[in-house]
Design an enzyme around this catalytic site. Structure first.
Site, PDB file in Angstrom:
ATOM      1  N   HIS A  65      12.661  20.431  43.399  1.00  0.00           N
ATOM      2  CA  HIS A  65      11.939  21.596  43.927  1.00  0.00           C
ATOM      3  C   HIS A  65      10.423  21.384  43.916  1.00  0.00           C
ATOM      4  CE1 HIS A  65      15.472  24.381  44.000  1.00  0.00           C
ATOM      5  NE2 HIS A  65      15.881  23.609  43.016  1.00  0.00           N
ATOM      6  N   ASN A 105      18.872  30.231  44.513  1.00  0.00           N
ATOM      7  CA  ASN A 105      18.797  29.408  45.720  1.00  0.00           C
ATOM      8  C   ASN A 105      19.169  30.243  46.933  1.00  0.00           C
ATOM      9  OD1 ASN A 105      18.012  26.960  44.567  1.00  0.00           O
ATOM     10  ND2 ASN A 105      20.110  26.218  44.321  1.00  0.00           N
ATOM     11  N   HIS A 109      12.225  29.963  34.244  1.00  0.00           N
ATOM     12  CA  HIS A 109      13.178  29.561  33.199  1.00  0.00           C
ATOM     13  C   HIS A 109      14.341  30.555  33.198  1.00  0.00           C
ATOM     14  CE1 HIS A 109      15.020  28.628  29.493  1.00  0.00           C
ATOM     15  NE2 HIS A 109      14.250  29.306  28.668  1.00  0.00           N
TER      16      HIS A 109
HETATM   17 FE1  HDD Z   1      17.114  24.080  38.806  1.00  0.00          FE
HETATM   18  C1  HDD Z   1      13.767  23.900  39.247  1.00  0.00           C
HETATM   19  C2  HDD Z   1      17.289  26.608  41.144  1.00  0.00           C
HETATM   20  C3  HDD Z   1      20.540  24.039  38.620  1.00  0.00           C
HETATM   21  C4  HDD Z   1      16.903  21.886  36.296  1.00  0.00           C
HETATM   22  N1  HDD Z   1      15.797  25.042  39.972  1.00  0.00           N
HETATM   23  C5  HDD Z   1      14.440  24.826  40.011  1.00  0.00           C
HETATM   24  C6  HDD Z   1      13.843  25.711  40.943  1.00  0.00           C
HETATM   25  C7  HDD Z   1      14.830  26.485  41.486  1.00  0.00           C
HETATM   26  C8  HDD Z   1      16.058  26.055  40.866  1.00  0.00           C
HETATM   27  C9  HDD Z   1      14.692  27.570  42.525  1.00  0.00           C
HETATM   28  C10 HDD Z   1      12.368  25.756  41.296  1.00  0.00           C
HETATM   29  C11 HDD Z   1      11.625  26.713  40.429  1.00  0.00           C
HETATM   30  C12 HDD Z   1      10.181  26.789  40.869  1.00  0.00           C
HETATM   31  O1  HDD Z   1       9.945  27.211  42.002  1.00  0.00           O
HETATM   32  O2  HDD Z   1       9.340  26.425  40.057  1.00  0.00           O
HETATM   33  N2  HDD Z   1      18.622  25.053  39.769  1.00  0.00           N
HETATM   34  C13 HDD Z   1      18.480  26.131  40.609  1.00  0.00           C
HETATM   35  C14 HDD Z   1      19.775  26.723  40.848  1.00  0.00           C
HETATM   36  C15 HDD Z   1      20.691  26.004  40.140  1.00  0.00           C
HETATM   37  C16 HDD Z   1      19.963  24.960  39.457  1.00  0.00           C
HETATM   38  C17 HDD Z   1      20.024  27.945  41.714  1.00  0.00           C
HETATM   39  C18 HDD Z   1      22.160  26.196  40.030  1.00  0.00           C
HETATM   40  C19 HDD Z   1      22.750  27.325  40.163  1.00  0.00           C
HETATM   41  N3  HDD Z   1      18.476  23.123  37.697  1.00  0.00           N
HETATM   42  C20 HDD Z   1      19.838  23.255  37.744  1.00  0.00           C
HETATM   43  C21 HDD Z   1      20.442  22.458  36.701  1.00  0.00           C
HETATM   44  C22 HDD Z   1      19.405  21.857  36.027  1.00  0.00           C
HETATM   45  C23 HDD Z   1      18.194  22.284  36.668  1.00  0.00           C
HETATM   46  C24 HDD Z   1      21.924  22.366  36.430  1.00  0.00           C
HETATM   47  C25 HDD Z   1      19.421  20.924  34.855  1.00  0.00           C
HETATM   48  C26 HDD Z   1      20.389  20.700  34.070  1.00  0.00           C
HETATM   49  N4  HDD Z   1      15.597  23.033  37.965  1.00  0.00           N
HETATM   50  C27 HDD Z   1      15.743  22.230  36.899  1.00  0.00           C
HETATM   51  C28 HDD Z   1      14.437  21.713  36.339  1.00  0.00           C
HETATM   52  C29 HDD Z   1      13.403  22.378  37.308  1.00  0.00           C
HETATM   53  C30 HDD Z   1      14.292  23.142  38.268  1.00  0.00           C
HETATM   54  C31 HDD Z   1      14.353  20.253  36.151  1.00  0.00           C
HETATM   55  C32 HDD Z   1      12.385  21.469  37.973  1.00  0.00           C
HETATM   56  C33 HDD Z   1      11.055  22.137  37.806  1.00  0.00           C
HETATM   57  C34 HDD Z   1      11.306  23.267  36.947  1.00  0.00           C
HETATM   58  O3  HDD Z   1      12.638  23.310  36.605  1.00  0.00           O
HETATM   59  O4  HDD Z   1      10.502  24.050  36.536  1.00  0.00           O
HETATM   60  O5  HDD Z   1      14.277  22.161  35.043  1.00  0.00           O
END
Ligand code: HDD
Length: 723
Positions: A109, A182, A374
């Site tokens: 993202h 999402n 978060h």
């Molecule tokens: Fe995630 C970012 C949505 C599963 C780990 N995720 C991130 C963002 C969105 C989502 C919208 C961007 C947030 C922003 O604008 O700063 N992610 C989802 C959705 C998921 C999902 C809807 C499943 C239903 N994500 C998911 C899993 C993991 C992560 C299973 C790890 C095990 N996601 C992350 C992250 C991020 C992230 C690595 C990258 C930057 C951040 O968090 O702040 O932690």
């Protein structure tokens, strides 16, 4: 002999440069009164709306330490040509700061755009949750929303085929709540432990680091065909949902099932849905591809422009409500499986409030880049569930911010600061902004008068509802998690035939970009379980045989709510109509059309052979796009004015042909119809609007056509030209 170089006092240079420049723009309101924070925090009264009120532009240029500077353009040297001196503290500080301007981009993202807004609860949530943000009728809660793509880097194009993030930070009076969702209601995997794997597969290949922001490559398709739980999310990606027209025309989903708790501590299970007021609309694939090159900022620009023009994007927040039973299922659907939806026909989405985005960020880095979401940011009345994907996310978001925002104090960054009072006992750490008083950052204490005291449920404390937990330790999953195909089959059969065709095209394109034969063949075995015709058509496109003896999965009856093409028109706020004009164009007609469009919140932009103005008598039209700078993708409809250049500049003709091929309304009045014909467009084809004059009738037809998004009934005509 050289004459010695003339000495110029730096201040003179700057003053003369300013005198010869046009007047600088007026200061923004938040720059008129620079605030300073003293070491004790005095002089800073905190954010009112999540934004730091400090601007950068006081009268006098200073160092970061507040020392006034005479010059920021010349290094301190020994003589005008002489070596630069280490003594130049300003040079070193300025370059040091610049060297560290970039922070690590998000691991997923990374590419996004954000906006401020307000969420207003309608009161209907009160029966199921005590969270004021959702329960208190009329309560307005400030929010910040960030939309994003998943796979691409920060500089990648907006219109690639991908899932879109829809993350909302609610600055509630009871603490911050993040709904990190999402634009698709399901996810690729059922357990967070696989997240690194799916992302490794989707990101560019590690050897050449290509392709950027694409799923059309071997490793992605290798993963999703080996881990068939990904089939449902993948078919959503291959549908039009993967290429939204705008962030404003996307649905949003919390994906997981959450638990809501009311005042009486009764619980229900819910799924969150964002429904866009403008309807769900997408680009065509060719349009998305052109936009990725012509305007990689397509979605970011669209969001910014719409808000700037007062066409504030709006969504309704709704919940599907399920009884909180020990099985955590509804109508046989496992509510803990994030690869499953509950069709809206089985559990209607009940509106509980409205989100309006009404302000653009002031500074992209400070707000959109530094915002930290978060899934564990919850407020009393909203709880998570045992969904194994959600449980893993609750670790990942907190952890990732430590690296991305360089330390544990990121909730003190202005965009992340809660709007509720914070009395925690965390202390110190990198980038600590607070100047804490007192001696006893622990609870209970008898030194600082015992404060801060814990709160129980009756005082608004976050007290989890007691839940019974037991089971054998093991790396296992429920048997229901083995059903990977019934819902992809349901999704496909619920689409209109036009949308189904887009899905076929998308699979054919993406798999056609893979090199490994075995991956394509495996993908066909997956498609065979979704729909026989889908599988057969993709197989034809790939030049491969249809796999034998594979049965289509059994699925429920169609869910029309999954379609995005609907028979009724949608509002057209923020839509853009391009009018092809020229020096001899009917400016009065353009004015008539503009008036009708603006009454509906849409915009008209004049496209002419070159920039400047078009003048007829006392009427003047500003040319906003030229044949060189305009391209079809930025218009939702294109109309040729009477008096536009008739010979057909090829750039204008290409614009019209593309718009026609992308099923957009195209039209003309007066002799503009001849230009359509030169472009090879049949004036009697569906969605082609013509008239003798740009009168109310033509204007109404244009508005109506925009409301339907595209002239879908033109599809057979356009496809007939494909072999
Ligand atoms: Fe995630 C970012 C949505 C599963 C780990 N995720 C991130 C963002 C969105 C989502 C919208 C961007 C947030 C922003 O604008 O700063 N992610 C989802 C959705 C998921 C999902 C809807 C499943 C239903 N994500 C998911 C899993 C993991 C992560 C299973 C790890 C095990 N996601 C992350 C992250 C991020 C992230 C690595 C990258 C930057 C951040 O968090 O702040 O932690």
């Amino acid at each position: 002999m050289c004459s010695s170089p003339r000495r110029v006092a730096p201040g003179d240079v700057i003053r003369s440069r300013i005198r010869s420049s046009p007047m600088p723009p007026a200061r923004k309101p938040d720059q008129s009164a620079p605030r300073t924070v003293s070491p004790t925090g005095v002089g800073y009264d905190g954010p009112k709306d999540g934004r730091d009120p400090r601007g950068q532009a006081g009268d006098k240029l200073t160092t970061p330490n507040g020392v006034r500077l005479p010059d920021t353009d010349h290094s301190l040297k020994a003589g005008p040509r002489g070596p630069v001196l280490l003594e130049d503290f300003h040079l070193r500080e300025k370059i040091m700061h610049f060297d560290h301007e970039r922070i690590p981009e998000r691991v997923v993202h990374a590419r996004g755009a954000g906006a401020h807004g307000v969420f207003t609860a309608n009161g209907a949530g009160a029966s199921v949750t005590r969270a004021a943000v959702l329960a208190e009728k009329g309560l307005e809660t400030p929010v910040f929303v960030r939309f994003s793509t998943v796979l691409g880097s920060r500089g990648s194009a907006d219109t690639v085929r991908d899932t879109r993030g829809f993350a909302t930070k609610f600055y509630t009076k009871e603490g911050t709540w993040d709904l990190v969702g999402n634009n698709m209601p399901v996810f690729f995997i059922q357990d967070a432990i696989k997240f690194p794997d799916i992302i490794h597969a989707g990101k560019p290949h590690p050897d050449r680091e290509i392709p950027q922001a694409q799923s059309a490559h071997d490793t992605f398709w290798d993963f999703v065909t080996l881990h068939t739980e990904a089939t449902h999310h993948t078919i959503w990606n291959m549908s039009d949902r993967g290429i939204p027209r705008s962030y404003r025309t996307m649905e949003g989903f919390g994906v997981h099932t959450f638990r809501l708790v009311n005042e009486k501590r009764e619980t229900v299970l819910v799924k969150f849905h964002w429904k866009p007021k403008l309807g769900v609309h997408s680009l065509t694939w060719e349009e998305a591809q052109i936009a990725a090159g012509v305007d990689p900022d397509f979605h970011r620009r669209d969001l910014y422009d719409a808000i700037e023009n007062g066409a504030f994007p709006e969504w309704e927040l709704g919940i599907q409500v399920f009884p909180d039973t020990p099985e955590e299922t509804f109508e046989g659907i496992d509510l803990l499986d994030p690869t499953k939806i509950v069709p809206e026909e089985l559990a209607p989405v009940q509106p509980i409030g409205t989100l309006v985005l009404n302000a653009n960020p002031t500074n992209f880095f400070a707000e959109t880049e530094q915002v930290a979401f978060h899934t564990g940011h919850l407020v009393p009345g909203i709880e998570g569930t045992n969904d194994p994907l959600l449980q893993g996310r609750n670790f990942s978001y907190l952890d990732t911010q430590l690296t991305r925002l360089a330390g544990p104090n990121f909730t003190q960054i202005p965009i992340n600061r809660p709007h509720a009072p914070v009395n925690d006992n965390t202390r110190d750490g990198f980038h600590q902004q607070a100047v804490h008083t007192g001696q006893a950052p622990y609870t209970p204490n008898s030194v600082d008068a015992g404060v801060p005291f814990p709160s129980d449920w009756s005082e608004g404390g976050y007290v989890q509802v007691p839940r019974h937990v037991e089971g054998e330790v093991g790396r296992t999953a429920p048997a229901s998690f083995d059903d990977h195909f019934s819902q992809p089959a349901l999704f496909y059969k619920s689409l209109t035939s036009v949308e189904q065709q887009h899905v076929i095209d998308a699979y054919t394109f993406e798999l056609g970009k893979c090199y490994e034969q075995a991956i394509k063949e495996r993908a066909l075995t997956v498609l065979a379980r979704i729909d026989a015709d889908l599988c057969a058509q993709v197989a034809t496109g790939l030049g491969l045989p249809v796999p034998k003896k594979i049965k289509v999965a059994k699925s429920r009856s169609e869910s029309p709510a999954l379609r995005q093409i609907r028979p009724t028109p949608f509002p057209i706020e923020g839509r853009i109509v391009g009018v092809v004009a020229g020096p001899g164009a009917d400016l009065a007609g353009i004015a008539t059309l503009r008036k009708a469009l603006e009454a509906e919140g849409a915009l008209l932009r004049v496209i002419a052979p070159h920039g400047g103005q078009l003048v007829k008598g006392t009427t003047v039209e500003i040319v906003e796009r030229t044949f060189a700078t305009g391209r079809s993708i930025e218009f939702d409809a294109i109309v040729v004015a009477d008096g536009a250049p008739k010979d057909g500049d090829f750039r204008a003709l290409v614009m019209l042909q593309e718009a026609f091929r992308h099923l957009k309304a195209v039209g003309a009045w007066g002799d503009g119809v001849a230009v359509l014909k030169t472009a090879g467009i049949d004036p009697t084809a569906p969605g082609v609007l013509t008239g003798k004059k740009a009168n109310a009738k033509l204007a109404a037809a244009t508005v109506a056509a925009l409301g339907m998004h595209r002239a879908w009934d033109r599809t057979p005509l356009v496809r007939a030209s494909m072999v």
